[in-house]
Design a protein around this motif. Structure first.
Motif, PDB file in Angstrom:
ATOM      1  N   ILE A 229      68.970  12.232  54.144  1.00 44.97           N
ATOM      2  CA  ILE A 229      67.807  11.607  54.767  1.00 44.97           C
ATOM      3  C   ILE A 229      67.721  11.939  56.261  1.00 44.97           C
ATOM      4  O   ILE A 229      66.655  11.844  56.861  1.00 44.97           O
ATOM      5  CB  ILE A 229      67.796  10.085  54.526  1.00 44.97           C
ATOM      6  CG1 ILE A 229      66.356   9.550  54.580  1.00 44.97           C
ATOM      7  CG2 ILE A 229      68.691   9.343  55.545  1.00 44.97           C
ATOM      8  CD1 ILE A 229      66.177   8.163  54.027  1.00 44.97           C
ATOM      9  N   ARG A 230      68.827  12.355  56.834  1.00 44.59           N
ATOM     10  CA  ARG A 230      68.813  12.778  58.237  1.00 44.59           C
ATOM     11  C   ARG A 230      68.077  14.098  58.419  1.00 44.59           C
ATOM     12  O   ARG A 230      67.794  14.510  59.545  1.00 44.59           O
ATOM     13  CB  ARG A 230      70.244  12.878  58.764  1.00 44.59           C
ATOM     14  CG  ARG A 230      70.979  11.537  58.804  1.00 44.59           C
ATOM     15  CD  ARG A 230      72.318  11.630  59.515  1.00 44.59           C
ATOM     16  NE  ARG A 230      72.948  10.313  59.629  1.00 44.59           N
ATOM     17  CZ  ARG A 230      74.010   9.920  58.934  1.00 44.59           C
ATOM     18  NH1 ARG A 230      74.571  10.757  58.075  1.00 44.59           N
ATOM     19  NH2 ARG A 230      74.509   8.704  59.086  1.00 44.59           N
ATOM     20  N   GLN A 231      67.769  14.762  57.316  1.00 39.50           N
ATOM     21  CA  GLN A 231      67.018  16.009  57.358  1.00 39.50           C
ATOM     22  C   GLN A 231      65.548  15.805  56.977  1.00 39.50           C
ATOM     23  O   GLN A 231      64.813  16.772  56.804  1.00 39.50           O
ATOM     24  CB  GLN A 231      67.666  17.025  56.412  1.00 39.50           C
ATOM     25  CG  GLN A 231      69.135  17.288  56.708  1.00 39.50           C
ATOM     26  CD  GLN A 231      69.799  18.087  55.613  1.00 39.50           C
ATOM     27  OE1 GLN A 231      69.305  19.110  55.172  1.00 39.50           O
ATOM     28  NE2 GLN A 231      70.945  17.607  55.147  1.00 39.50           N
ATOM     29  N   VAL A 232      65.149  14.556  56.811  1.00 39.38           N
ATOM     30  CA  VAL A 232      63.772  14.227  56.425  1.00 39.38           C
ATOM     31  C   VAL A 232      62.939  13.974  57.671  1.00 39.38           C
ATOM     32  O   VAL A 232      63.339  13.217  58.558  1.00 39.38           O
ATOM     33  CB  VAL A 232      63.768  12.980  55.504  1.00 39.38           C
ATOM     34  CG1 VAL A 232      62.348  12.470  55.287  1.00 39.38           C
ATOM     35  CG2 VAL A 232      64.426  13.318  54.167  1.00 39.38           C
ATOM     36  N   HIS A 233      61.769  14.583  57.737  1.00 39.78           N
ATOM     37  CA  HIS A 233      60.896  14.433  58.906  1.00 39.78           C
ATOM     38  C   HIS A 233      59.489  14.055  58.450  1.00 39.78           C
ATOM     39  O   HIS A 233      58.550  14.852  58.531  1.00 39.78           O
ATOM     40  CB  HIS A 233      60.893  15.723  59.727  1.00 39.78           C
ATOM     41  CG  HIS A 233      62.247  16.113  60.232  1.00 39.78           C
ATOM     42  ND1 HIS A 233      62.849  15.484  61.311  1.00 39.78           N
ATOM     43  CD2 HIS A 233      63.137  17.028  59.773  1.00 39.78           C
ATOM     44  CE1 HIS A 233      64.049  16.009  61.509  1.00 39.78           C
ATOM     45  NE2 HIS A 233      64.248  16.951  60.604  1.00 39.78           N
ATOM     46  N   CYS A 234      59.384  12.850  57.932  1.00 37.79           N
ATOM     47  CA  CYS A 234      58.098  12.314  57.484  1.00 37.79           C
ATOM     48  C   CYS A 234      58.219  10.800  57.463  1.00 37.79           C
ATOM     49  O   CYS A 234      59.316  10.248  57.558  1.00 37.79           O
ATOM     50  CB  CYS A 234      57.748  12.853  56.085  1.00 37.79           C
ATOM     51  SG  CYS A 234      58.830  12.250  54.768  1.00 37.79           S
ATOM     52  N   PRO A 235      57.106  10.090  57.337  1.00 35.82           N
ATOM     53  CA  PRO A 235      57.178   8.629  57.194  1.00 35.82           C
ATOM     54  C   PRO A 235      57.959   8.236  55.940  1.00 35.82           C
ATOM     55  O   PRO A 235      57.899   8.916  54.913  1.00 35.82           O
ATOM     56  CB  PRO A 235      55.707   8.214  57.075  1.00 35.82           C
ATOM     57  CG  PRO A 235      54.953   9.312  57.747  1.00 35.82           C
ATOM     58  CD  PRO A 235      55.708  10.565  57.449  1.00 35.82           C
ATOM     59  N   VAL A 236      58.707   7.140  56.043  1.00 34.38           N
ATOM     60  CA  VAL A 236      59.549   6.684  54.938  1.00 34.38           C
ATOM     61  C   VAL A 236      59.273   5.205  54.667  1.00 34.38           C
ATOM     62  O   VAL A 236      59.216   4.391  55.596  1.00 34.38           O
ATOM     63  CB  VAL A 236      61.041   6.885  55.266  1.00 34.38           C
ATOM     64  CG1 VAL A 236      61.910   6.364  54.125  1.00 34.38           C
ATOM     65  CG2 VAL A 236      61.350   8.357  55.535  1.00 34.38           C
ATOM     66  N   LEU A 237      59.112   4.875  53.404  1.00 35.86           N
ATOM     67  CA  LEU A 237      58.929   3.486  52.957  1.00 35.86           C
ATOM     68  C   LEU A 237      60.029   3.175  51.957  1.00 35.86           C
ATOM     69  O   LEU A 237      60.204   3.907  50.973  1.00 35.86           O
ATOM     70  CB  LEU A 237      57.552   3.321  52.304  1.00 35.86           C
ATOM     71  CG  LEU A 237      57.235   1.971  51.649  1.00 35.86           C
ATOM     72  CD1 LEU A 237      57.240   0.840  52.670  1.00 35.86           C
ATOM     73  CD2 LEU A 237      55.887   2.036  50.916  1.00 35.86           C
ATOM     74  N   ILE A 238      60.783   2.107  52.199  1.00 29.74           N
ATOM     75  CA  ILE A 238      61.906   1.740  51.337  1.00 29.74           C
ATOM     76  C   ILE A 238      61.699   0.327  50.795  1.00 29.74           C
ATOM     77  O   ILE A 238      61.482  -0.616  51.562  1.00 29.74           O
ATOM     78  CB  ILE A 238      63.244   1.811  52.090  1.00 29.74           C
ATOM     79  CG1 ILE A 238      63.494   3.239  52.603  1.00 29.74           C
ATOM     80  CG2 ILE A 238      64.399   1.369  51.192  1.00 29.74           C
ATOM     81  CD1 ILE A 238      64.748   3.369  53.457  1.00 29.74           C
ATOM     82  N   PHE A 239      61.762   0.192  49.465  1.00 31.13           N
ATOM     83  CA  PHE A 239      61.748  -1.117  48.808  1.00 31.13           C
ATOM     84  C   PHE A 239      63.166  -1.442  48.340  1.00 31.13           C
ATOM     85  O   PHE A 239      63.866  -0.567  47.818  1.00 31.13           O
ATOM     86  CB  PHE A 239      60.842  -1.108  47.573  1.00 31.13           C
ATOM     87  CG  PHE A 239      59.384  -0.900  47.848  1.00 31.13           C
ATOM     88  CD1 PHE A 239      58.568  -1.969  48.192  1.00 31.13           C
ATOM     89  CD2 PHE A 239      58.815   0.360  47.741  1.00 31.13           C
ATOM     90  CE1 PHE A 239      57.211  -1.781  48.422  1.00 31.13           C
ATOM     91  CE2 PHE A 239      57.459   0.563  47.971  1.00 31.13           C
ATOM     92  CZ  PHE A 239      56.652  -0.510  48.311  1.00 31.13           C
ATOM     93  N   HIS A 240      63.583  -2.707  48.495  1.00 26.09           N
ATOM     94  CA  HIS A 240      64.897  -3.098  47.993  1.00 26.09           C
ATOM     95  C   HIS A 240      64.888  -4.585  47.651  1.00 26.09           C
ATOM     96  O   HIS A 240      64.375  -5.403  48.418  1.00 26.09           O
ATOM     97  CB  HIS A 240      65.987  -2.833  49.032  1.00 26.09           C
ATOM     98  CG  HIS A 240      67.273  -2.382  48.418  1.00 26.09           C
ATOM     99  ND1 HIS A 240      67.844  -1.155  48.679  1.00 26.09           N
ATOM    100  CD2 HIS A 240      68.098  -2.982  47.515  1.00 26.09           C
ATOM    101  CE1 HIS A 240      68.966  -1.021  47.973  1.00 26.09           C
ATOM    102  NE2 HIS A 240      69.134  -2.124  47.270  1.00 26.09           N
ATOM    103  N   GLY A 241      65.433  -4.911  46.495  1.00 25.97           N
ATOM    104  CA  GLY A 241      65.540  -6.314  46.092  1.00 25.97           C
ATOM    105  C   GLY A 241      66.646  -7.023  46.850  1.00 25.97           C
ATOM    106  O   GLY A 241      67.727  -6.458  47.050  1.00 25.97           O
ATOM    107  N   THR A 242      66.398  -8.258  47.254  1.00 25.84           N
ATOM    108  CA  THR A 242      67.413  -9.008  48.014  1.00 25.84           C
ATOM    109  C   THR A 242      68.584  -9.438  47.138  1.00 25.84           C
ATOM    110  O   THR A 242      69.662  -9.738  47.651  1.00 25.84           O
ATOM    111  CB  THR A 242      66.791 -10.254  48.662  1.00 25.84           C
ATOM    112  OG1 THR A 242      66.213 -11.086  47.641  1.00 25.84           O
ATOM    113  CG2 THR A 242      65.717  -9.869  49.675  1.00 25.84           C
ATOM    114  N   ASP A 243      68.383  -9.487  45.808  1.00 27.19           N
ATOM    115  CA  ASP A 243      69.437  -9.922  44.900  1.00 27.19           C
ATOM    116  C   ASP A 243      70.019  -8.775  44.086  1.00 27.19           C
ATOM    117  O   ASP A 243      70.570  -8.985  42.998  1.00 27.19           O
ATOM    118  CB  ASP A 243      68.903 -11.007  43.952  1.00 27.19           C
ATOM    119  CG  ASP A 243      68.520 -12.287  44.680  1.00 27.19           C
ATOM    120  OD1 ASP A 243      68.783 -12.388  45.895  1.00 27.19           O
ATOM    121  OD2 ASP A 243      67.945 -13.185  44.036  1.00 27.19           O
TER     122      ASP A 243
END
Length: 314
Positions: A229-243
């Protein structure tokens, strides 16, 4: 007696280590089978089946050694991969082109299993291409880490060739195992945005999380999202469940922090969601967030910024 018990324990542990070394790909890639249905018969009026055959290996330096790099599966010429191509449900009015979305699913999924998710979560203004990994669903071959990346290269090229798909607006979505495939794609191809759901940092980190009793040197898989991901150069959206107890939310936060400038990156926490119920818990808020990101790009974030949002369970 104690000596015998000790020798038996050592022998048993040694056998366990050998089995883990031999079968780690099967643990990571269970490869469920199942031919995808005809998309037209399950509500996708304009959907069509797609058949792809891998060609060249992935770019040098990306995923070469992990997962039996020199082996078969997706790395063999002529291996048939099956997929779906779904045109936009709402065709553009002011322009002849539209965004394209590559969809990479989790390790226990197939197109046949997740088509209701695709029906509900496909952004209405975007075309969607999803492919069964080598050895998965209706695809031929054997699943390897290299094979996953080669399938991603092939899927990207196939989506790019579709009439109407805007080459400057190709987005990539990856859930769980698919986060490694999606992150690889965003690091090696021009993309307009990267969407990750329940992503892990690396195979090594997951091994420490769930198999801490095994020695590190037996791990062949890389699946190194944190480095890639350190080589990614674009907007990033991350979803993650709290549980999420399979992939801790801290891993999603680590990945968000590792996105290089200018970003931007947004981490969206789905309150009350575990690893496998994010779609149900996130529901309409999840769908809306995904559709807006693909249609308009990140909102409420400026280049170089990182912030967190929340989706609350119903």
């Amino acid at each position: 007696m104690l000596v015998r018990l000790g020798l038996g324990a050592v022998a048993g542990y040694g056998l366990l280590v050998v089995l883990a070394w031999l079968f780690q790909e099967r643990l990571a890639f269970p490869a469920p089978r199942g031919e995808p249905p005809d998309p037209k018969r399950v509500g996708f009026a304009a959907g069509e089946g797609s058949y792809l055959a891998p060609g060249a290996p992935p770019p040098r330096g990306m995923g070469g050694g992990g997962g039996g790099g020199g082996g078969g599966g997706g790395g063999e010429r002529g291996t048939k991969l099956v997929g779906w191509y779904l045109p936009p449900r709402t065709p553009p009015v002011s322009t002849a082109s539209f965004p394209g979305l590559l969809w990479f699913y989790g390790n226990g999924e197939t197109i046949a299993a997740i088509w209701p998710v695709l029906r509900d979560f496909q952004p209405p203004t975007a075309a969607l291409l999803v492919v069964d990994y080598p050895g998965y669903g209706g695809s031929e071959g054997r699943t390897t880490e290299r094979g996953l990346y080669e399938a991603a290269d092939l899927a990207y090229a196939a989506l790019l060739k579709r009439p109407g798909v805007d080459a400057a607006r190709i987005f990539v979505y990856g859930r769980s195992l698919g986060s490694a495939v999606a992150t690889y794609t965003a690091a090696t191809h021009p993309v307009a945005g990267l969407i990750l759901e329940s992503p892990f940092t690396s195979a090594a980190a997951m091994s420490r999380q769930h198999y801490s009793f095994l020695p590190r040197f037996i791990l062949r898989l890389q699946l190194d999202n944190l480095n890639t991901i350190r080589q990614v150069h674009c907007p990033v959206l991350i979803f993650h469940g709290t549980d999420d107890r399979l992939v801790p939310g801290a891993m999603g936060a680590q990945l968000a922090a590792a996105v290089p400038s200018p970003g931007p990156v947004e981490l969206v926490l789905i309150r009350g969601a575990g690893h496998n119920d994010t779609y149900e818990v996130g529901a309409e808020s999840y769908r809306k967030k995904l559709a807006e990101f693909v249609a308009f790009g990140p909102r409420g974030a400026t280049p170089g910024s990182a912030h967190a949002g929340q989706i609350r369970s119903r």
